[in-house]
Design a protein around this motif. Structure first.
Motif, PDB file in Angstrom:
ATOM      1  N   LYS A   1      34.635  29.453  36.394  1.00 59.88           N
ATOM      2  CA  LYS A   1      34.485  29.980  34.865  1.00 59.88           C
ATOM      3  C   LYS A   1      34.246  31.694  35.268  1.00 59.88           C
ATOM      4  O   LYS A   1      33.001  31.766  35.703  1.00 59.88           O
ATOM      5  N   GLY A   2      35.225  32.396  34.973  1.00 59.45           N
ATOM      6  CA  GLY A   2      34.935  33.753  35.093  1.00 59.45           C
ATOM      7  C   GLY A   2      36.266  34.523  35.260  1.00 59.45           C
ATOM      8  O   GLY A   2      37.268  34.233  34.720  1.00 59.45           O
ATOM      9  N   ASP A   3      36.180  35.345  36.222  1.00 60.34           N
ATOM     10  CA  ASP A   3      37.487  36.236  36.402  1.00 60.34           C
ATOM     11  C   ASP A   3      37.902  36.244  38.005  1.00 60.34           C
ATOM     12  O   ASP A   3      36.962  35.939  38.815  1.00 60.34           O
TER      13      ASP A   3
ATOM     14  N   PHE B   1      39.887  25.806  35.958  1.00 59.54           N
ATOM     15  CA  PHE B   1      39.659  27.269  35.533  1.00 59.54           C
ATOM     16  C   PHE B   1      39.578  27.599  34.221  1.00 59.54           C
ATOM     17  O   PHE B   1      40.467  27.332  33.621  1.00 59.54           O
ATOM     18  N   ASN B   2      38.589  28.544  34.018  1.00 57.38           N
ATOM     19  CA  ASN B   2      38.324  28.924  32.472  1.00 57.38           C
ATOM     20  C   ASN B   2      38.112  30.515  32.700  1.00 57.38           C
ATOM     21  O   ASN B   2      36.942  30.848  32.874  1.00 57.38           O
ATOM     22  N   GLY B   3      39.005  31.250  32.160  1.00 58.11           N
ATOM     23  CA  GLY B   3      38.632  32.777  32.361  1.00 58.11           C
ATOM     24  C   GLY B   3      39.680  33.657  32.232  1.00 58.11           C
ATOM     25  O   GLY B   3      40.927  33.339  31.752  1.00 58.11           O
TER      26      GLY B   3
ATOM     27  N   GLU C   1      43.274  33.537  30.080  1.00 59.78           N
ATOM     28  CA  GLU C   1      44.184  34.725  30.197  1.00 59.78           C
ATOM     29  C   GLU C   1      44.799  34.699  31.645  1.00 59.78           C
ATOM     30  O   GLU C   1      44.029  34.885  32.643  1.00 59.78           O
ATOM     31  N   ILE C   2      46.029  34.596  31.806  1.00 65.19           N
ATOM     32  CA  ILE C   2      46.430  34.781  33.349  1.00 65.19           C
ATOM     33  C   ILE C   2      47.493  35.812  33.338  1.00 65.19           C
ATOM     34  O   ILE C   2      48.305  36.147  32.248  1.00 65.19           O
ATOM     35  N   THR C   3      47.536  36.770  34.499  1.00 68.72           N
ATOM     36  CA  THR C   3      48.505  37.667  34.874  1.00 68.72           C
ATOM     37  C   THR C   3      49.175  37.288  36.108  1.00 68.72           C
ATOM     38  O   THR C   3      48.064  37.404  37.088  1.00 68.72           O
TER      39      THR C   3
END
Length: 142
Positions: A61-63, A75-77, A96-98
């Motif tokens: 959980k995070g970046d 995954f969450n973040g 959010e994913i890039t």
């Protein structure tokens, strides 16, 4: 437990892999140039030029900022992957994913705002020029 393991490659290439073991929870920020495998819980940030693998029992959980990622756990973040993000059949990705490229196996869960990284015009021109140059060199040597 957080551990560093060595995987010996061929020749001069040696990979360092960091592990977050099951039943381990880490809260904080991690900066590294090595690969990571997370089988425990991580709350915070990871910034690495290597690969991040979230195992079946792993949760983040995070970046995350990395070169490549394989998600089998959750995954969450905010996730930024320069190359390929692979979400395996048991993987769950939210947030959010890039990404550069995306592969999602059947059964995986993807609930995200997804942005694909774009290739710059300069790199396309360089690739086309290089291909044209190599073709020209090959025809001269025939």
């Amino acid at each position: 437990m957080f551990s560093l393991r060595w995987a010996v490659g061929s020749g001069k290439h040696v990979n360092k892999i960091n592990f977050v073991e099951p039943n381990t929870k880490i809260i904080g920020e991690i900066e590294s140039k090595s690969d990571f495998r997370i089988d425990g819980v991580l709350e915070g940030k990871i910034n690495t030029s290597g690969r991040v693998v979230i195992g079946n029992e792993g949760s983040v959980k995070g970046d995350i900022q990395c070169a490549y990622a394989d998600i089998m756990g959750s995954f969450n973040g905010k996730l930024s992957v320069d190359g390929l993000l692979t979400i395996k059949s048991d993987g769950v990705v939210e947030g959010e994913i890039t990404i550069g490229k995306l592969a999602v196996e059947s059964g995986a869960t993807l609930n995200s705002q997804c942005t694909m990284k774009t290739v710059s015009v300069k790199s396309i021109v360089e690739a086309v020029s290089y291909t044209h140059l190599r073709a020209h060199e090959t025809s001269l040597h025939l």
